[in-house]
Design a protein around this motif. Structure first.
Motif, PDB file in Angstrom:
ATOM      1  N   ASN A  43       0.819  -1.210   0.000  1.00 14.44           N
ATOM      2  CA  ASN A  43       0.000   0.000   0.000  1.00 14.44           C
ATOM      3  C   ASN A  43       0.857   1.265   0.000  1.00 14.44           C
ATOM      4  O   ASN A  43       0.570   2.220  -0.736  1.00 14.44           O
ATOM      5  CB  ASN A  43      -0.937  -0.014   1.214  1.00 14.44           C
ATOM      6  CG  ASN A  43      -1.990  -1.095   1.094  1.00 14.44           C
ATOM      7  OD1 ASN A  43      -2.861  -1.032   0.232  1.00 14.44           O
ATOM      8  ND2 ASN A  43      -1.895  -2.119   1.942  1.00 14.44           N
ATOM      9  N   SER A  46       2.179   1.672  -3.386  1.00  5.68           N
ATOM     10  CA  SER A  46       1.193   2.232  -4.308  1.00  5.68           C
ATOM     11  C   SER A  46       1.184   3.755  -4.242  1.00  5.68           C
ATOM     12  O   SER A  46       1.094   4.440  -5.272  1.00  5.68           O
ATOM     13  CB  SER A  46      -0.190   1.673  -3.983  1.00  5.68           C
ATOM     14  OG  SER A  46      -1.189   2.307  -4.760  1.00  5.68           O
ATOM     15  N   ASP A 218       0.979  -1.263   7.159  1.00  6.89           N
ATOM     16  CA  ASP A 218       0.771  -0.995   5.734  1.00  6.89           C
ATOM     17  C   ASP A 218      -0.681  -1.252   5.334  1.00  6.89           C
ATOM     18  O   ASP A 218      -1.264  -0.494   4.546  1.00  6.89           O
ATOM     19  CB  ASP A 218       1.710  -1.872   4.909  1.00  6.89           C
ATOM     20  CG  ASP A 218       1.548  -1.656   3.422  1.00  6.89           C
ATOM     21  OD1 ASP A 218       1.940  -0.590   2.928  1.00  6.89           O
ATOM     22  OD2 ASP A 218       0.990  -2.565   2.756  1.00  6.89           O
ATOM     23  N   GLU A 219      -1.271  -2.307   5.876  1.00  8.17           N
ATOM     24  CA  GLU A 219      -2.675  -2.593   5.583  1.00  8.17           C
ATOM     25  C   GLU A 219      -3.579  -1.466   6.068  1.00  8.17           C
ATOM     26  O   GLU A 219      -4.546  -1.086   5.385  1.00  8.17           O
ATOM     27  CB  GLU A 219      -3.080  -3.899   6.258  1.00  8.17           C
ATOM     28  CG  GLU A 219      -2.377  -5.133   5.687  1.00  8.17           C
ATOM     29  CD  GLU A 219      -2.650  -6.379   6.507  1.00  8.17           C
ATOM     30  OE1 GLU A 219      -3.403  -6.275   7.508  1.00  8.17           O
ATOM     31  OE2 GLU A 219      -2.132  -7.459   6.156  1.00  8.17           O
ATOM     32  N   GLY A 222      -3.332   1.474   3.936  1.00  9.15           N
ATOM     33  CA  GLY A 222      -4.070   1.186   2.706  1.00  9.15           C
ATOM     34  C   GLY A 222      -5.546   1.520   2.818  1.00  9.15           C
ATOM     35  O   GLY A 222      -6.157   2.012   1.861  1.00  9.15           O
ATOM     36  N   TRP A 225      -5.744   5.273   2.472  1.00 14.68           N
ATOM     37  CA  TRP A 225      -5.441   5.654   1.094  1.00 14.68           C
ATOM     38  C   TRP A 225      -6.638   5.383   0.181  1.00 14.68           C
ATOM     39  O   TRP A 225      -6.974   6.196  -0.695  1.00 14.68           O
ATOM     40  CB  TRP A 225      -4.206   4.895   0.627  1.00 14.68           C
ATOM     41  CG  TRP A 225      -3.781   5.058  -0.793  1.00 14.68           C
ATOM     42  CD1 TRP A 225      -3.472   4.061  -1.670  1.00 14.68           C
ATOM     43  CD2 TRP A 225      -3.570   6.278  -1.541  1.00 14.68           C
ATOM     44  NE1 TRP A 225      -3.091   4.561  -2.894  1.00 14.68           N
ATOM     45  CE2 TRP A 225      -3.144   5.929  -2.835  1.00 14.68           C
ATOM     46  CE3 TRP A 225      -3.709   7.625  -1.219  1.00 14.68           C
ATOM     47  CZ2 TRP A 225      -2.860   6.865  -3.815  1.00 14.68           C
ATOM     48  CZ3 TRP A 225      -3.422   8.581  -2.205  1.00 14.68           C
ATOM     49  CH2 TRP A 225      -3.004   8.200  -3.479  1.00 14.68           C
ATOM     50  N   LYS A 226      -7.314   4.265   0.391  1.00 16.55           N
ATOM     51  CA  LYS A 226      -8.508   3.954  -0.415  1.00 16.55           C
ATOM     52  C   LYS A 226      -9.623   4.973  -0.155  1.00 16.55           C
ATOM     53  O   LYS A 226     -10.361   5.347  -1.071  1.00 16.55           O
ATOM     54  CB  LYS A 226      -8.995   2.545  -0.106  1.00 16.55           C
ATOM     55  CG  LYS A 226      -8.100   1.457  -0.672  1.00 16.55           C
ATOM     56  CD  LYS A 226      -8.584   0.070  -0.288  1.00 16.55           C
ATOM     57  CE  LYS A 226      -7.644  -1.003  -0.840  1.00 16.55           C
ATOM     58  NZ  LYS A 226      -8.037  -2.371  -0.423  1.00 16.55           N
TER      59      LYS A 226
END
Length: 407
Positions: A43, A46, A218-219, A222, A225-226
């Protein structure tokens, strides 16, 4: 008439664009750059692919007047205020006496945009109540609009255990709440804090447990970020996301921090800024650079008193002056700087007091104005004899300061 309508339309378009800009910054605790760079973090990767990754330092100038302990709350406040510990005065996690004369990004933002919304999502309640100073008279009764924190005090929902698994559950809850809030309410300026990685570092050092905590972090990033991507796509908003850390780890075991070793001072900055500026590319940025970076993105002008005290430099846009150095001899100040984007002049202001520290006003004198591209000036201070000089370089694009102390 047509010209007037064109100007009005341009102003309205500019105002609409400014209203659609939003920023969220995330501090994940205690991850040195060498560890982050060698682990799978899809993530974060990304975000880097759509933006940038910069190594950065914490801890101020080693051996200098800004040297700062590489401790959690100290690092948070350097991010929040854009200053090192000699100014913000948070020396450890006790947060005994923050100097609120050095404004956080939240106070500056609310002072300029009182109608816009702010948010803090965190395990630590102290981040909001002590560092940011939510609803304190000393911060001008700054009020954070959306808050979700203090979960480390909730032992019913998050019963404590010796292995600190409860902190991972708290971080998961913080990330869930933050992602949902960003998607639904889209506050204009938000801070998310995740702690679990530092707990695993302290307990296990450089270990599989520490690496696993980074992957869990990191999850969670993420999820946030989403939520940002959702807002960008659904509502055509322009978002800045910045992720950083507050300190690194010791070289021997990875369990400790607080000192000035290279690894303890080793940090990083990830953002969706696609093209960092010349300063970011040619320098080793500090975490104090995050505050002015967010301000510039949000089109938030720093008040003169904030700009003159800020130790940070924006990582996007043009920069006139950086890396100032000041030396004193024979009644003169020898001043030099780097000019990443030469253009315009640099005004050199000098004060011999630090009254700002206690809420006063320093009397600055304009001693010179020279082209930024000159990168050097010598000014006469024989009429200002002092054992302390506060030098402010005011360029076309930014302002930066440097102190000279006799000892």
């Amino acid at each position: 008439m047509k010209q007037i309508l064109t100007i009005c339309l341009a102003l309205l378009t500019g105002a609409a664009t400014a209203q659609q800009r939003k920023a969220v910054f995330i501090i994940v605790d205690g991850i040195s750059a060498d560890v982050l760079e060698t682990q799978p973090v899809p993530n974060l990767s990304s975000i880097i692919q759509s933006g940038s990754y910069l190594r950065a330092y914490v801890g101020g100038e080693k051996g200098g007047y800004t040297q700062t302990p590489t401790i959690s709350a100290v690092g948070y406040n350097s991010v929040l205020t854009g200053t090192w510990v000699n100014k913000h005065n948070v020396w450890d996690n006790d947060i005994k006496d923050p100097n609120y004369h050095y404004w956080t990004i939240f106070r500056t933002f609310k002072s300029h945009f009182p109608q816009k919304k702010t948010a803090i999502y965190s395990s630590w309640e102290d981040n909001r109540t002590k560092l940011v100073g939510d609803r304190l008279e000393a911060t001008g009764n700054l009020a954070i609009d959306i808050k979700a924190d203090g979960f480390e005090l909730d032992t019913v929902r998050f019963p404590h255990d010796r292995k600190k698994a409860y902190m991972e559950r708290i971080d998961a809850h913080v990330a869930d709440v933050a992602a949902k809030s960003l998607r639904e309410h889209a506050p204009d300026l938000s801070w998310v804090y995740l702690e679990y990685t530092d707990d695993m570092g302290h307990m296990y050092g450089d270990s599989p447990e520490f690496i696993a905590s980074i992957q869990k972090m990191d999850e969670k990033v993420g999820q946030i970020w989403k939520a940002v991507q959702y807002r960008q796509q659904r509502f055509k908003e322009e978002w800045l996301i910045v992720i950083t850390t507050d300190h690194g780890r010791d070289e021997n075991s990875g369990k400790h921090h607080g000192g000035q070793s290279f690894r303890e001072r080793s940090g990083w900055i990830i953002s969706n800024i696609k093209q960092p500026n010349t300063y970011a590319k040619i320098s080793y940025p500090g975490v104090v650079d995050i505050m002015p970076t967010i301000a510039r993105f949000l089109q938030l002008p720093l008040p003169q008193h904030v700009a003159r005290e800020s130790d940070g430099i924006a990582l996007s846009g043009k920069i006139s002056v950086a890396h100032p150095q000041v030396h004193h001899y024979n009644g003169t100040l020898d001043i030099s700087w780097v000019s990443p984007d030469p253009g315009g002049n640099v005004k050199i202001w000098v004060a011999t007091t630090n009254a700002y520290k206690t809420g006063g006003t320093d009397e600055y004198r304009l001693l010179a104005e020279v082209p930024a591209a000159q990168r050097h000036a010598v000014v006469n201070v024989k009429d200002l004899p002092s054992e302390f000089y506060k030098v402010v370089l005011e360029g076309k694009e930014n302002t930066i300061n440097r102190w000279w102390l006799k000892n």
